[in-house]
Design a protein around this motif. Sequence first.
Motif, PDB file in Angstrom:
ATOM      1  N   GLY A  80       0.828  -1.205   0.000  1.00  0.00           N
ATOM      2  CA  GLY A  80       0.000   0.000   0.000  1.00  0.00           C
ATOM      3  C   GLY A  80       0.859   1.250   0.000  1.00  0.00           C
ATOM      4  O   GLY A  80       2.043   1.200  -0.335  1.00  0.00           O
ATOM      5  N   ALA A  81       0.263   2.377   0.375  1.00  0.00           N
ATOM      6  CA  ALA A  81       1.070   3.588   0.529  1.00  0.00           C
ATOM      7  C   ALA A  81       1.731   3.590   1.904  1.00  0.00           C
ATOM      8  O   ALA A  81       2.772   4.203   2.111  1.00  0.00           O
TER       9      ALA A  81
ATOM     10  N   HIS B  12      -1.757  -2.359  -9.085  1.00  0.00           N
ATOM     11  CA  HIS B  12      -2.286  -3.050  -7.910  1.00  0.00           C
ATOM     12  C   HIS B  12      -2.798  -4.440  -8.286  1.00  0.00           C
ATOM     13  O   HIS B  12      -2.934  -5.306  -7.439  1.00  0.00           O
ATOM     14  N   THR B  47       0.392  -3.494  -3.842  1.00  0.00           N
ATOM     15  CA  THR B  47       1.720  -3.399  -4.451  1.00  0.00           C
ATOM     16  C   THR B  47       2.762  -3.856  -3.438  1.00  0.00           C
ATOM     17  O   THR B  47       2.534  -3.806  -2.244  1.00  0.00           O
ATOM     18  N   LEU B  49       6.965  -3.712  -2.567  1.00  0.00           N
ATOM     19  CA  LEU B  49       8.283  -3.129  -2.844  1.00  0.00           C
ATOM     20  C   LEU B  49       9.287  -4.160  -3.381  1.00  0.00           C
ATOM     21  O   LEU B  49       9.953  -3.878  -4.380  1.00  0.00           O
ATOM     22  N   PRO B  50       9.420  -5.353  -2.774  1.00  0.00           N
ATOM     23  CA  PRO B  50      10.384  -6.317  -3.316  1.00  0.00           C
ATOM     24  C   PRO B  50      10.076  -6.698  -4.764  1.00  0.00           C
ATOM     25  O   PRO B  50      11.006  -6.900  -5.558  1.00  0.00           O
ATOM     26  N   GLN B  53      11.313  -3.910  -6.938  1.00  0.00           N
ATOM     27  CA  GLN B  53      12.783  -3.929  -6.998  1.00  0.00           C
ATOM     28  C   GLN B  53      13.273  -5.010  -7.964  1.00  0.00           C
ATOM     29  O   GLN B  53      14.213  -4.797  -8.732  1.00  0.00           O
ATOM     30  N   LEU B  71      -2.208   3.469  -9.183  1.00  0.00           N
ATOM     31  CA  LEU B  71      -2.677   4.356  -8.111  1.00  0.00           C
ATOM     32  C   LEU B  71      -1.614   4.592  -7.043  1.00  0.00           C
ATOM     33  O   LEU B  71      -0.559   3.982  -7.047  1.00  0.00           O
ATOM     34  N   GLY B  72      -1.984   5.456  -6.072  1.00  0.00           N
ATOM     35  CA  GLY B  72      -1.096   5.942  -5.009  1.00  0.00           C
ATOM     36  C   GLY B  72      -0.021   5.010  -4.475  1.00  0.00           C
ATOM     37  O   GLY B  72       1.159   5.339  -4.505  1.00  0.00           O
ATOM     38  N   GLY B  73      -0.433   3.833  -3.966  1.00  0.00           N
ATOM     39  CA  GLY B  73       0.550   2.931  -3.365  1.00  0.00           C
ATOM     40  C   GLY B  73       1.589   2.464  -4.363  1.00  0.00           C
ATOM     41  O   GLY B  73       2.767   2.306  -4.033  1.00  0.00           O
ATOM     42  N   GLU B  75       2.647   4.188  -6.834  1.00  0.00           N
ATOM     43  CA  GLU B  75       3.539   5.323  -7.075  1.00  0.00           C
ATOM     44  C   GLU B  75       4.551   5.473  -5.927  1.00  0.00           C
ATOM     45  O   GLU B  75       5.754   5.588  -6.156  1.00  0.00           O
ATOM     46  N   ILE B  76       4.047   5.456  -4.686  1.00  0.00           N
ATOM     47  CA  ILE B  76       4.957   5.696  -3.552  1.00  0.00           C
ATOM     48  C   ILE B  76       5.940   4.536  -3.386  1.00  0.00           C
ATOM     49  O   ILE B  76       7.119   4.739  -3.127  1.00  0.00           O
ATOM     50  N   ASN B  77       5.450   3.303  -3.570  1.00  0.00           N
ATOM     51  CA  ASN B  77       6.362   2.151  -3.500  1.00  0.00           C
ATOM     52  C   ASN B  77       7.420   2.217  -4.592  1.00  0.00           C
ATOM     53  O   ASN B  77       8.581   1.888  -4.358  1.00  0.00           O
ATOM     54  N   GLU B  79       8.524   4.966  -6.041  1.00  0.00           N
ATOM     55  CA  GLU B  79       9.469   6.042  -5.724  1.00  0.00           C
ATOM     56  C   GLU B  79      10.496   5.586  -4.694  1.00  0.00           C
ATOM     57  O   GLU B  79      11.681   5.899  -4.809  1.00  0.00           O
ATOM     58  N   LEU B  80      10.024   4.825  -3.692  1.00  0.00           N
ATOM     59  CA  LEU B  80      10.969   4.340  -2.681  1.00  0.00           C
ATOM     60  C   LEU B  80      11.938   3.341  -3.304  1.00  0.00           C
ATOM     61  O   LEU B  80      13.141   3.367  -3.011  1.00  0.00           O
ATOM     62  N   GLU B  83      14.489   5.322  -5.038  1.00  0.00           N
ATOM     63  CA  GLU B  83      15.400   5.960  -4.061  1.00  0.00           C
ATOM     64  C   GLU B  83      16.427   4.986  -3.515  1.00  0.00           C
ATOM     65  O   GLU B  83      17.528   5.374  -3.140  1.00  0.00           O
ATOM     66  N   MET B  84      16.038   3.705  -3.435  1.00  0.00           N
ATOM     67  CA  MET B  84      16.935   2.712  -2.838  1.00  0.00           C
ATOM     68  C   MET B  84      17.931   2.133  -3.854  1.00  0.00           C
ATOM     69  O   MET B  84      18.791   1.338  -3.484  1.00  0.00           O
TER      70      MET B  84
END
Lengths: 205, 130
Positions: A80-81, B12, B47, B49-50, B53, B71-73, B75-77, B79-80, B83-84
């Motif tokens: 999620g966010a 998602h 979503t 993150l792994p 990646q 959607l939002g999650g 995008e933020i995942n 972006e992180l 960044e990593m």
Amino acid sequence: MRGLALRLHTDGLVGGIARRLVASFEELTALDSAIGDADHGLNMKRGATALLDINARLRALPSSDAVYAIGQSMAMSVGGASGPLYGTFFMSFSSGFAEEFELNDFARQFNRGVSAVERLGRVRAGQKTLVDVLRPVSDHLASGTATRQTVRMIASSSAESTVALLAQKGRAAYLGERSRGHMDPGARSCVLVLEAMADSLEGLQ
Amino acid sequence: MTEKVGIVIVSHSIDIAKGTYDMASQVAKGGLRIAYCGGAASGGLGTSLPAIQKALDEVWSPAGVVVLVDLGGAEINSELAIEMLPLERREKTLLCNAPIVEGAVMAATEAAAGSSLEVVRRTAEELSAS
């Protein structure tokens, strides 16, 4: 209190976060059903399970590494966010974390974590997100007068104040005016995380 | 042969990610590195993150990588995840502010033609102006 030595018990922090998130699964699910996609309870519960899985390993680490690992674990597992936001909070919060510190050191670290969340989420207080809890608590910690009791009260009342707000981020923002009248689920889970943090800060009045 | 820009699709829903991948691959005619991911770590919508990646690693190209999200999650995942990345890859991995299906198809068309990272992103994003 200025000059008083504090210690963060990461074992207690992990256990406290996990216990509260698991116990609040239904509450978080209900809040997110009202204005989101109903997965916040499940996402945070998955994060709790992942945290408990690494807890034994964290006990052997210096506090800064343990706090970083908490962030990494949440970023990887929650989704999620909230996953990347909580992850970023703890990872940024961890850098330079000492074994013993004063309240103003802790406040500075905390503010670094909150600023990282604001930057990654492009969010500021007032937009009905977890920042509506993080930012006032950060400001309160910086005032130097924080106690366990006041941190809990400010976190809780800040989450309550999201009820009246118009959502401007995430899925809830699609609801527009209909997002008012419901507490932000992320603000609520943030209260649980910060309660666990306050309880695991030895030396905090 | 010069390197082409890689593409990552993050939804998602694994079905939307796969469908978008199929449409982008069709215009790319097999000449591109495209990866997709979708769904939460424990299954269902969300979503991870792994997973993002891993997709970023799969398509890495010295020409750069563009990322299309829904959607939002996502995008933020994403972006992180960016960044990593190590600095040399972070600077060449760009998130597109574009609708996921149209953006991915446009990006694939441009990337297949050998366009630069900036042009691939701009072309994908021009769609979102409407």
